[in-house]
Each structure stands twice: as structure tokens, then as C-alpha cells.
Design a protein around this motif. Structure first.
Motif, PDB file in Angstrom:
ATOM      1  N   PRO A  43       0.596  -1.351  -0.142  1.00 58.81           N
ATOM      2  CA  PRO A  43      -0.011  -0.163  -0.073  1.00 58.81           C
ATOM      3  C   PRO A  43       0.730   1.156  -0.082  1.00 58.81           C
ATOM      4  N   GLY A  44       2.096   1.220   0.585  1.00 62.00           N
ATOM      5  CA  GLY A  44       2.735   2.467   0.521  1.00 62.00           C
ATOM      6  C   GLY A  44       3.369   2.860  -0.748  1.00 62.00           C
ATOM      7  N   ARG A  45       3.681   1.853  -1.411  1.00 61.88           N
ATOM      8  CA  ARG A  45       4.167   2.075  -3.090  1.00 61.88           C
ATOM      9  C   ARG A  45       2.904   2.320  -3.777  1.00 61.88           C
ATOM     10  N   GLY A  46       1.934   1.932  -3.324  1.00 58.92           N
ATOM     11  CA  GLY A  46       0.712   2.292  -3.980  1.00 58.92           C
ATOM     12  C   GLY A  46       0.193   3.544  -4.044  1.00 58.92           C
ATOM     13  N   ALA A  47       0.519   4.243  -2.807  1.00 59.78           N
ATOM     14  CA  ALA A  47       0.007   5.792  -2.348  1.00 59.78           C
ATOM     15  C   ALA A  47       0.808   6.407  -3.025  1.00 59.78           C
ATOM     16  N   PHE A  48       2.235   6.276  -3.317  1.00 60.27           N
ATOM     17  CA  PHE A  48       3.048   6.996  -3.960  1.00 60.27           C
ATOM     18  C   PHE A  48       2.795   7.074  -5.463  1.00 60.27           C
ATOM     19  N   TYR A  49       2.571   5.989  -5.897  1.00 57.15           N
ATOM     20  CA  TYR A  49       2.017   5.996  -7.446  1.00 57.15           C
ATOM     21  C   TYR A  49       0.926   6.715  -7.830  1.00 57.15           C
ATOM     22  N   PHE A  50      -0.032   6.640  -6.760  1.00 56.61           N
ATOM     23  CA  PHE A  50      -1.420   7.233  -7.005  1.00 56.61           C
ATOM     24  C   PHE A  50      -0.897   8.846  -6.883  1.00 56.61           C
ATOM     25  N   ALA A  51      -0.257   9.330  -5.876  1.00 58.29           N
ATOM     26  CA  ALA A  51       0.023  10.683  -5.493  1.00 58.29           C
ATOM     27  C   ALA A  51       0.801  11.092  -6.884  1.00 58.29           C
ATOM     28  N   MET A  52       1.820  10.609  -7.239  1.00 57.34           N
ATOM     29  CA  MET A  52       2.435  11.113  -8.516  1.00 57.34           C
ATOM     30  C   MET A  52       1.636  11.391  -9.669  1.00 57.34           C
ATOM     31  N   GLU A  53       0.778  10.086 -10.036  1.00 58.29           N
ATOM     32  CA  GLU A  53      -0.082  10.476 -11.080  1.00 58.29           C
ATOM     33  C   GLU A  53      -1.384  11.529 -10.863  1.00 58.29           C
ATOM     34  N   ALA A  54      -1.542  11.594  -9.564  1.00 58.61           N
ATOM     35  CA  ALA A  54      -2.581  12.690  -9.469  1.00 58.61           C
ATOM     36  C   ALA A  54      -2.165  14.173  -9.612  1.00 58.61           C
ATOM     37  N   GLY A  55      -0.935  14.287  -9.038  1.00 59.03           N
ATOM     38  CA  GLY A  55      -0.314  15.588  -9.259  1.00 59.03           C
ATOM     39  C   GLY A  55       0.108  15.826 -10.525  1.00 59.03           C
ATOM     40  N   SER A  56       0.548  14.781 -11.393  1.00 59.83           N
ATOM     41  CA  SER A  56       0.855  15.127 -12.797  1.00 59.83           C
ATOM     42  C   SER A  56      -0.428  15.489 -13.553  1.00 59.83           C
ATOM     43  N   LEU A  57      -1.503  14.851 -13.237  1.00 63.81           N
ATOM     44  CA  LEU A  57      -2.781  15.373 -13.908  1.00 63.81           C
ATOM     45  C   LEU A  57      -3.286  16.643 -13.501  1.00 63.81           C
ATOM     46  N   TRP A  58      -3.200  16.867 -12.304  1.00 65.76           N
ATOM     47  CA  TRP A  58      -3.775  18.226 -11.907  1.00 65.76           C
ATOM     48  C   TRP A  58      -2.786  19.257 -12.427  1.00 65.76           C
ATOM     49  N   MET A  59      -1.501  19.006 -12.420  1.00 69.86           N
ATOM     50  CA  MET A  59      -0.516  20.134 -13.161  1.00 69.86           C
ATOM     51  C   MET A  59      -0.969  20.139 -14.780  1.00 69.86           C
TER      52      MET A  59
END
Length: 139
Positions: A43-59
């Protein structure tokens, strides 16, 4: 009692199988980055990838808004539009990268599901790190 996200495990000749196949984990993380990692109990790695993708999509959305504003400005600044288009392409590329990287990482995590290696201090006490694992031999 300790609970895990893993509900039912099948066994094969090598030991315990992951809750999803490597390709299943890969496609899950392509659909939603981090889902494949969570599926194989990372789950820690999953949260990292989700956050990176969400941040990229937001930008990507934020840059698209700025690009549209630059295009509709009167008079239109061609240099600013070109810069915003470049920024948009950069964020789109990064979003695709994170989705693919999350998929590959989920595939590897499912492949190495039962690997029991660990990073430990060197046995002689020197500074650094050592990698320790065991290989079962025999039936």
C-alpha cells in the motif's frame, strides 16, 4: 489478530502465489496507478504512484487552463502559447510515464511476491548495507 488485504491464496510448486497475477497487477495499475501495488499488499508504494499520477494530472489540467487563457488573450502572444503548449506536452508525458512505471512496478511486485530477501547492516560491522536472502533446497 493481524488482518491482511490478501483473502485467499493458492499455492503452486514454488510456494505461495500472489493474490493477482503479474499481468492483472500490471493492468490494474494502468487503469489506476497504485491499484496493482495495493493488490499485492504494497500500500505504501501504491499511495506513492497514485500521488505522482494525481499530481501530474492536476498540473496537466492547470497547464491546459493557462494554455486556453493564452490562446484567447487579445492580442495573442505567440511565444507564450508555444511555451504553454510545451508545458502541456511535458505534463502529459510525465502522466503517461507514471502510469506505465506504476504498471511495471506492480508486475515486478507480483513476480517477486514470495521473495524473502532483506537489506541488513554488513556482518563485519563496516558502514554500508548488505543483502541477505535464502534459497530453499530440496523438497
Amino acid at each position: 489478530p493481524v488482518s491482511s488485504s490478501v483473502q485467499a491464496l493458492d499455492t503452486d510448486s514454488a510456494g505461495v502465489s500472489p493474490p493477482v497475477s503479474p499481468m492483472g497487477a500490471f493492468f490494474r495499475s494502468l487503469v489506476l496507478p497504485g491499484w496493482g501495488q495495493v493488490s499485492v499488499d504494497q500500500p505504501g508504494r501504491g499511495a506513492f504512484y497514485f500521488a505522482m499520477e494525481a499530481g501530474s494530472l492536476w498540473m496537466l489540467l492547470k497547464t491546459n487552463s493557462k494554455l486556453n487563457a493564452a490562446r484567447s488573450a487579445d492580442p495573442m502572444d505567440e511565444e507564450l502559447v508555444a511555451l504553454r503548449e510545451d508545458q502541456f506536452e511535458d505534463w502529459a508525458t510525465l502522466a503517461v510515464f507514471w502510469a506505465l512505471f506504476a504498471g511495471v512496478d506492480a508486475w515486478v511486485s507480483a513476480q517477486l511476491w514470495d521473495f524473502t530477501g532483506e537489506v541488513v547492516p554488513p556482518p563485519d560491522g563496516s558502514p554500508g548495507a548488505a543483502f541477505r536472502y535464502s534459497i530453499p533446497v530440496g523438497p
